[in-house]
Design an enzyme around this catalytic site. Structure first.
Site, PDB file in Angstrom:
ATOM      1  N   HIS A 104     -10.608  -2.458   2.033  1.00  0.00           N
ATOM      2  CA  HIS A 104     -11.151  -1.349   1.227  1.00  0.00           C
ATOM      3  C   HIS A 104     -12.172  -1.841   0.194  1.00  0.00           C
ATOM      4  O   HIS A 104     -12.264  -1.296  -0.903  1.00  0.00           O
ATOM      5  CB  HIS A 104     -10.032  -0.588   0.510  1.00  0.00           C
ATOM      6  CG  HIS A 104      -9.061   0.077   1.441  1.00  0.00           C
ATOM      7  ND1 HIS A 104      -9.172   1.384   1.831  1.00  0.00           N
ATOM      8  CD2 HIS A 104      -7.944  -0.395   2.067  1.00  0.00           C
ATOM      9  CE1 HIS A 104      -8.177   1.697   2.639  1.00  0.00           C
ATOM     10  NE2 HIS A 104      -7.419   0.630   2.805  1.00  0.00           N
ATOM     11  N   ASN A 133      -4.902   7.575   2.924  1.00  0.00           N
ATOM     12  CA  ASN A 133      -6.038   7.449   3.842  1.00  0.00           C
ATOM     13  C   ASN A 133      -6.471   8.822   4.330  1.00  0.00           C
ATOM     14  O   ASN A 133      -5.792   9.813   4.076  1.00  0.00           O
ATOM     15  CB  ASN A 133      -5.649   6.594   5.057  1.00  0.00           C
ATOM     16  CG  ASN A 133      -5.653   5.093   4.741  1.00  0.00           C
ATOM     17  OD1 ASN A 133      -6.277   4.660   3.788  1.00  0.00           O
ATOM     18  ND2 ASN A 133      -4.955   4.336   5.554  1.00  0.00           N
ATOM     19  N   HIS A 183      -1.954   1.349  -6.973  1.00  0.00           N
ATOM     20  CA  HIS A 183      -0.686   0.745  -6.540  1.00  0.00           C
ATOM     21  C   HIS A 183       0.291   1.871  -6.169  1.00  0.00           C
ATOM     22  O   HIS A 183       0.603   2.700  -7.042  1.00  0.00           O
ATOM     23  CB  HIS A 183      -0.124  -0.081  -7.699  1.00  0.00           C
ATOM     24  CG  HIS A 183       1.102  -0.863  -7.361  1.00  0.00           C
ATOM     25  ND1 HIS A 183       1.768  -0.758  -6.165  1.00  0.00           N
ATOM     26  CD2 HIS A 183       1.787  -1.780  -8.069  1.00  0.00           C
ATOM     27  CE1 HIS A 183       2.796  -1.570  -6.148  1.00  0.00           C
ATOM     28  NE2 HIS A 183       2.839  -2.204  -7.294  1.00  0.00           N
ATOM     29  N   TYR A 193       0.285  -4.770  -3.850  1.00  0.00           N
ATOM     30  CA  TYR A 193      -0.808  -4.272  -4.692  1.00  0.00           C
ATOM     31  C   TYR A 193      -0.909  -4.972  -6.045  1.00  0.00           C
ATOM     32  O   TYR A 193      -2.002  -5.275  -6.508  1.00  0.00           O
ATOM     33  CB  TYR A 193      -0.724  -2.745  -4.825  1.00  0.00           C
ATOM     34  CG  TYR A 193      -1.126  -2.055  -3.543  1.00  0.00           C
ATOM     35  CD1 TYR A 193      -0.327  -2.147  -2.400  1.00  0.00           C
ATOM     36  CD2 TYR A 193      -2.312  -1.353  -3.430  1.00  0.00           C
ATOM     37  CE1 TYR A 193      -0.693  -1.541  -1.207  1.00  0.00           C
ATOM     38  CE2 TYR A 193      -2.685  -0.744  -2.238  1.00  0.00           C
ATOM     39  CZ  TYR A 193      -1.879  -0.839  -1.138  1.00  0.00           C
ATOM     40  OH  TYR A 193      -2.250  -0.258   0.043  1.00  0.00           O
TER      41      TYR A 193
HETATM   42 FE1  HDD Z   1      -3.398  -0.776   1.421  1.00  0.00          FE
HETATM   43  C1  HDD Z   1      -5.914  -1.327  -0.759  1.00  0.00           C
HETATM   44  C2  HDD Z   1      -4.296   2.526   1.666  1.00  0.00           C
HETATM   45  C3  HDD Z   1      -1.083  -0.286   3.940  1.00  0.00           C
HETATM   46  C4  HDD Z   1      -2.313  -3.909   1.007  1.00  0.00           C
HETATM   47  N1  HDD Z   1      -4.838   0.370   0.615  1.00  0.00           N
HETATM   48  C5  HDD Z   1      -5.784  -0.044  -0.269  1.00  0.00           C
HETATM   49  C6  HDD Z   1      -6.625   1.051  -0.624  1.00  0.00           C
HETATM   50  C7  HDD Z   1      -6.167   2.135   0.069  1.00  0.00           C
HETATM   51  C8  HDD Z   1      -5.037   1.710   0.840  1.00  0.00           C
HETATM   52  C9  HDD Z   1      -6.742   3.538   0.026  1.00  0.00           C
HETATM   53  C10 HDD Z   1      -7.826   0.993  -1.550  1.00  0.00           C
HETATM   54  C11 HDD Z   1      -7.439   1.207  -2.973  1.00  0.00           C
HETATM   55  C12 HDD Z   1      -8.674   1.274  -3.852  1.00  0.00           C
HETATM   56  O1  HDD Z   1      -9.478   2.192  -3.667  1.00  0.00           O
HETATM   57  O2  HDD Z   1      -8.817   0.382  -4.679  1.00  0.00           O
HETATM   58  N2  HDD Z   1      -2.858   0.785   2.618  1.00  0.00           N
HETATM   59  C13 HDD Z   1      -3.277   2.080   2.478  1.00  0.00           C
HETATM   60  C14 HDD Z   1      -2.486   2.927   3.332  1.00  0.00           C
HETATM   61  C15 HDD Z   1      -1.592   2.131   3.979  1.00  0.00           C
HETATM   62  C16 HDD Z   1      -1.812   0.790   3.522  1.00  0.00           C
HETATM   63  C17 HDD Z   1      -2.642   4.432   3.428  1.00  0.00           C
HETATM   64  C18 HDD Z   1      -0.538   2.493   4.975  1.00  0.00           C
HETATM   65  C19 HDD Z   1      -0.032   3.670   5.096  1.00  0.00           C
HETATM   66  N3  HDD Z   1      -1.992  -1.904   2.336  1.00  0.00           N
HETATM   67  C20 HDD Z   1      -1.112  -1.515   3.316  1.00  0.00           C
HETATM   68  C21 HDD Z   1      -0.166  -2.570   3.579  1.00  0.00           C
HETATM   69  C22 HDD Z   1      -0.491  -3.597   2.734  1.00  0.00           C
HETATM   70  C23 HDD Z   1      -1.647  -3.158   1.972  1.00  0.00           C
HETATM   71  C24 HDD Z   1       0.974  -2.499   4.584  1.00  0.00           C
HETATM   72  C25 HDD Z   1       0.139  -4.958   2.576  1.00  0.00           C
HETATM   73  C26 HDD Z   1       1.355  -5.254   2.879  1.00  0.00           C
HETATM   74  N4  HDD Z   1      -4.047  -2.367   0.365  1.00  0.00           N
HETATM   75  C27 HDD Z   1      -3.404  -3.547   0.291  1.00  0.00           C
HETATM   76  C28 HDD Z   1      -3.987  -4.491  -0.734  1.00  0.00           C
HETATM   77  C29 HDD Z   1      -5.157  -3.643  -1.317  1.00  0.00           C
HETATM   78  C30 HDD Z   1      -5.061  -2.366  -0.507  1.00  0.00           C
HETATM   79  C31 HDD Z   1      -4.334  -5.839  -0.202  1.00  0.00           C
HETATM   80  C32 HDD Z   1      -6.537  -4.264  -1.321  1.00  0.00           C
HETATM   81  C33 HDD Z   1      -7.133  -3.962  -2.657  1.00  0.00           C
HETATM   82  C34 HDD Z   1      -6.047  -3.375  -3.428  1.00  0.00           C
HETATM   83  O3  HDD Z   1      -4.920  -3.319  -2.671  1.00  0.00           O
HETATM   84  O4  HDD Z   1      -6.097  -3.026  -4.593  1.00  0.00           O
HETATM   85  O5  HDD Z   1      -3.026  -4.769  -1.717  1.00  0.00           O
END
Ligand code: HDD
Length: 741
Positions: A109, A182, A373, A396
């Site tokens: 993202h 999402n 988060h 997160y």
């Molecule tokens: Fe995630 C970012 C949505 C599963 C780990 N995720 C992130 C963002 C969105 C989502 C919209 C962007 C946030 C922003 O605008 O800063 N993610 C989802 C959805 C998931 C999902 C809808 C499943 C239903 N994500 C998911 C899993 C993991 C992560 C299973 C890890 C185990 N996601 C992350 C992250 C991020 C992230 C690496 C990257 C940047 C952030 O968190 O702040 O922690």
């Protein structure tokens, strides 16, 4: 230094104008979102801001330590041509700051755009939840919303085929609540354990870092073809949902099942939805690829401009509520994030409205530094045991630590709670808060016991007291083994055109896969969704549908079984089609904010042009005069008409519809202009509404356009044109001989 005078201020006669804070030469604001009213566009009152560091219009440049700078043009040297001196602390401060301007981009993202806004509930939701921001229709809760693509880096195109993130931070009086969802209601995997694998597979391949922001490559499809649980999500990702027309025209979903808890401690399962008031619309895949070249910021620009012009994007918050007692009533498991709850089984109640009404002041400070988060909760909302959600709860905070560099990321203005923070967390990199007390522990007597714990009745957070009594296992429930029935439900629910787009997306993506065995496995999986779909994809790949498709292996281990491969199953879905899953059934009665290209050249019929523009504008659309050159064109009555864009610097893919105005000289010029012909041909290819005045219909004779096709209006009838634009697209045109443009 004879020319040094201008270094001390603006040269005589030149006025400093600063667009967004006119008259005040400053841009340093402190957590400005809290106090601001929802004013139109950038029309903000500086009085609404919290204290600005402001020195008025005579502001002088300083170092970061506040020292006035006398010369920002030259480094300190030993003589006019001499070496630069290490002593130059002003140069070193400036360069050091510059060297550290970038922070690590989000691992997923990374590419995002955001806006401020407000949320208001329609009716008290007391029956289901005690969350205060869902009680009072008179209360506006400030929000910050960030949209994103998933796979590409920060500078990648907006129009990649990808899932879109839809993150909402509610600044409630009870603390921040983040709904991090999402634009698709399901996910690729069932367990967070597989998230790093999924992301490694979709990101550019590690040896050459190709392709950027694209899933059409070997490693992604290798992984997917071995992960049958992804099949439902793949249908969504290959559908037009993955190439939205606008961020303002996408649905949003919380994806997981969450809990609502009321003040009697009763729990309800809940699925969250965002329903856009402009409807759900997408572009064509060929168009998406062209937009990526013509304007890689297409979505970002669209969001920004809509808000600046006062056309505030709006969504309704929807909830599907499932009583605790109905947990096991469905043929799927509510904890399985690869499943949705069809709206036919549990209707969506629209409970409130989100309005985005203000663009960020600074992209980095707000859009880049915002930290979402799923674990930022308020009393009245809680988690379920969905194993994907549970893993996210760890990820997160961890990612913010490496991205923002400190456990104090909550003190960055955009992340601050509007509720005052009191606890015993102290120190760390870049600490902002100056704690004046000497007790940073609890219990204490020296500090009078402060800060105190809050009783649940006073808003203290308590977790839902779900009973858990079981063995530790690595595995998953058999209720997670059905990987195909909702993929089929989704495919069956699509219109003919939408199905064709899914087929074509799979053809495109799999044709980029270089390893035949991966294509074989994928087509094998598609046979589990729909045999016709598998056949159409196989035909385009020049391969037979595997007679005995390789049985997809599910690598997860049954909870009660041995670690051996087993077959996923397909249960019978209780419904065959779900209307809400098709974009064909969306809002089609508004042209609000639609972009209409008005093709014109010298000699254009002013009366006809003005009449059409007036009617389109009255209906809420925005028109741009597109001509062979910039400046003015002359109307048939001699009036100068200002040109907005040229056939050279814009493109049909950046508009929703095209109107060709009449006028003898005008038509003659455009008829012989290859760029004008390409413009309308391309609009036709992408199935958009096209209107010409009666005499301008002659121009279509030089194109591939069938004048009798749906959405082609050749008599200048504004009413019919407006109705056609509202339809968004005439996909049935794709059946006709193709436009080669
Ligand atoms: Fe995630 C970012 C949505 C599963 C780990 N995720 C992130 C963002 C969105 C989502 C919209 C962007 C946030 C922003 O605008 O800063 N993610 C989802 C959805 C998931 C999902 C809808 C499943 C239903 N994500 C998911 C899993 C993991 C992560 C299973 C890890 C185990 N996601 C992350 C992250 C991020 C992230 C690496 C990257 C940047 C952030 O968190 O702040 O922690």
């Amino acid at each position: 230094m004879p020319h040094a005078e201008h270094l001390y201020g603006p040269p005589n006669g030149i006025k400093l104008v600063w667009k967004r804070h006119a008259g005040i030469c400053t841009g340093i604001t402190n957590h400005t979102f809290m106090a601001k009213k929802s004013t139109k566009g950038s029309d903000k009152k500086t009085a609404d801001l919290q204290p600005d560091i402001e020195t008025g219009s005579n502001e002088m440049m300083t170092t970061d330590q506040g020292l006035l700078i006398n010369d920002d043009q030259n480094s300190l040297k030993a003589g006019e041509r001499g070496a630069t001196l290490l002593e130059d602390f002003i140069l070193r401060e400036k360069i050091t700051h510059f060297d550290h301007e970038r922070i690590p981009e989000r691992i997923v993202h990374a590419r995002g755009s955001a806006a401020h806004g407000v949320f208001r509930v329609y009716e008290p939701m007391t029956k289901y939840t005690k969350a205060k921001f869902l009680q009072d229709p008179a209360r506006e809760t400030p929000v910050f919303v960030r949209f994103s693509t998933v796979a590409g880096s920060r500078g990648s195109t907006d129009l990649a085929r990808d899932v879109r993130g839809f993150s909402v931070k509610f600044y409630t009086d009870e603390g921040n609540y983040d709904l991090v969802g999402n634009n698709m209601p399901v996910f690729f995997i069932q367990d967070a354990m597989k998230f790093p694998d999924l992301i490694h597979a979709v990101k550019p391949e590690p040896h050459n870092e190709i392709p950027q922001a694209a899933s059409a490559h070997d490693t992604f499809w290798d992984f997917i073809s071995l992960m049958p649980e992804s099949t439902h999500m793949i249908m969504w990702a290959m559908s037009d949902r993955a190439i939205p027309r606008s961020l303002r025209m996408m649905e949003g979903f919380g994806v997981h099942t969450f809990r609502l808890i009321n003040d009697k401690n009763e729990s309800f399962f809940v699925k969250f939805h965002w329903k856009p008031l402009l409807g759900v619309h997408s572009v064509a895949w060929d168009e998406a690829q062209v937009i990526s070249g013509k304007d890689a910021d297409f979505h970002r620009r669209d969001l920004w401009e809509a808000i600046e012009s006062g056309n505030f994007p709006e969504w309704e918050l929807g909830i599907q509520v499932i009583p605790q007692a109905d947990e096991h009533k469905f043929e799927f498991d509510l904890l399985d994030p690869t499943k949705l709850v069809p709206e036919e089984l549990v209707p969506v109640q629209r409970i409130g409205r989100l309005t985005l009404n203000r663009n960020p002041d600074n992209f980095f400070a707000e859009t880049e530094q915002v930290a979402f988060h799923p674990g930022h909760l308020v009393p009245g909302i809680d988690f379920t045991n969905d194993p994907l959600l549970q893993g996210r709860l760890f990820s997160y905070t961890d990612t913010q630590l490496s991205r923002l560099g400190s456990p104090n990321f909550h003190e960055i203005p955009i992340n601050r709670s509007v509720n005052t923070v009191h606890n015993n967390q102290r120190d760390g990199h870049m600490r902002q808060q100056i704690n004046k007390d000497i007790t940073s522990y609890s219990p204490n007597s020296i500090g009078g016991g402060c800060p105190f714990q809050a009783k649940a009745a006073d808003g203290g957070f308590t977790s839902y007291d779900e009973r858990i009594d079981s063995k530790k296992i690595r595995g998953r429930s058999k209720s997670f083994f059905d990987h195909f029935s909702q993929a089929t439900l989704f495919y069956n629910s699509q219109s003919q055109a939408e199905q064709a787009h899914i087929v074509n997306a799979l053809r495109f993506e799999l044709s980029k896969v270089t390893i035949p065995a991966i294509r074989d496995r994928m087509v094998g999986i598609l046979t589990q969704v729909d045999k016709g779909l598998a056949k159409q994809v196989a035909d385009a790949l020049g391969m037979p549908v595997p007679k005995k498709p390789e049985q997809p292996i599910n690598h997860s281990i049954p909870a009660d079984g041995k670690p051996a491969a087993y077959q996923p199953i397909k249960v019978t879905s209780s419904i065959e089609k779900s209307e809400a899953l098709s974009m064909a059934n969306t809002v089609k009665d508004t042209i609000q904010t639609r972009q209409i290209a008005v093709l014109a050249a010298d000699g254009v019929d002013e009366a006809l042009l003005n009449n059409m523009v007036k009617k389109l504008t009255a209906a809420g659309a925005q028109t741009k005069i597109v001509a062979p050159h910039l400046g003015n064109i002359k109307g048939n009555k001699g009036t100068d008409i200002m040109v907005d864009q040229t056939l050279f610097n814009t493109a049909s893919v950046l508009f929703d519809a095209v109107y060709v105005a009449g006028g003898t000289a005008n038509v003659k010029a455009l008829q012989n202009d290859g760029d004008a012909l390409h413009f309308v041909n391309q609009a036709y290819k992408h199935c958009k509404a096209i209107a010409t005045d009666s005499d301008a219909a002659a121009l279509l004779d030089n194109t591939y356009i069938d004048k009798k096709a749906n959405g082609v209006i050749t008599d200048g009838n504004a009413k019919n044109f407006i109705a056609a634009i509202g339809m968004h697209r005439f996909w049935e045109r794709e059946q006709q001989p193709k436009v080669p443009a």
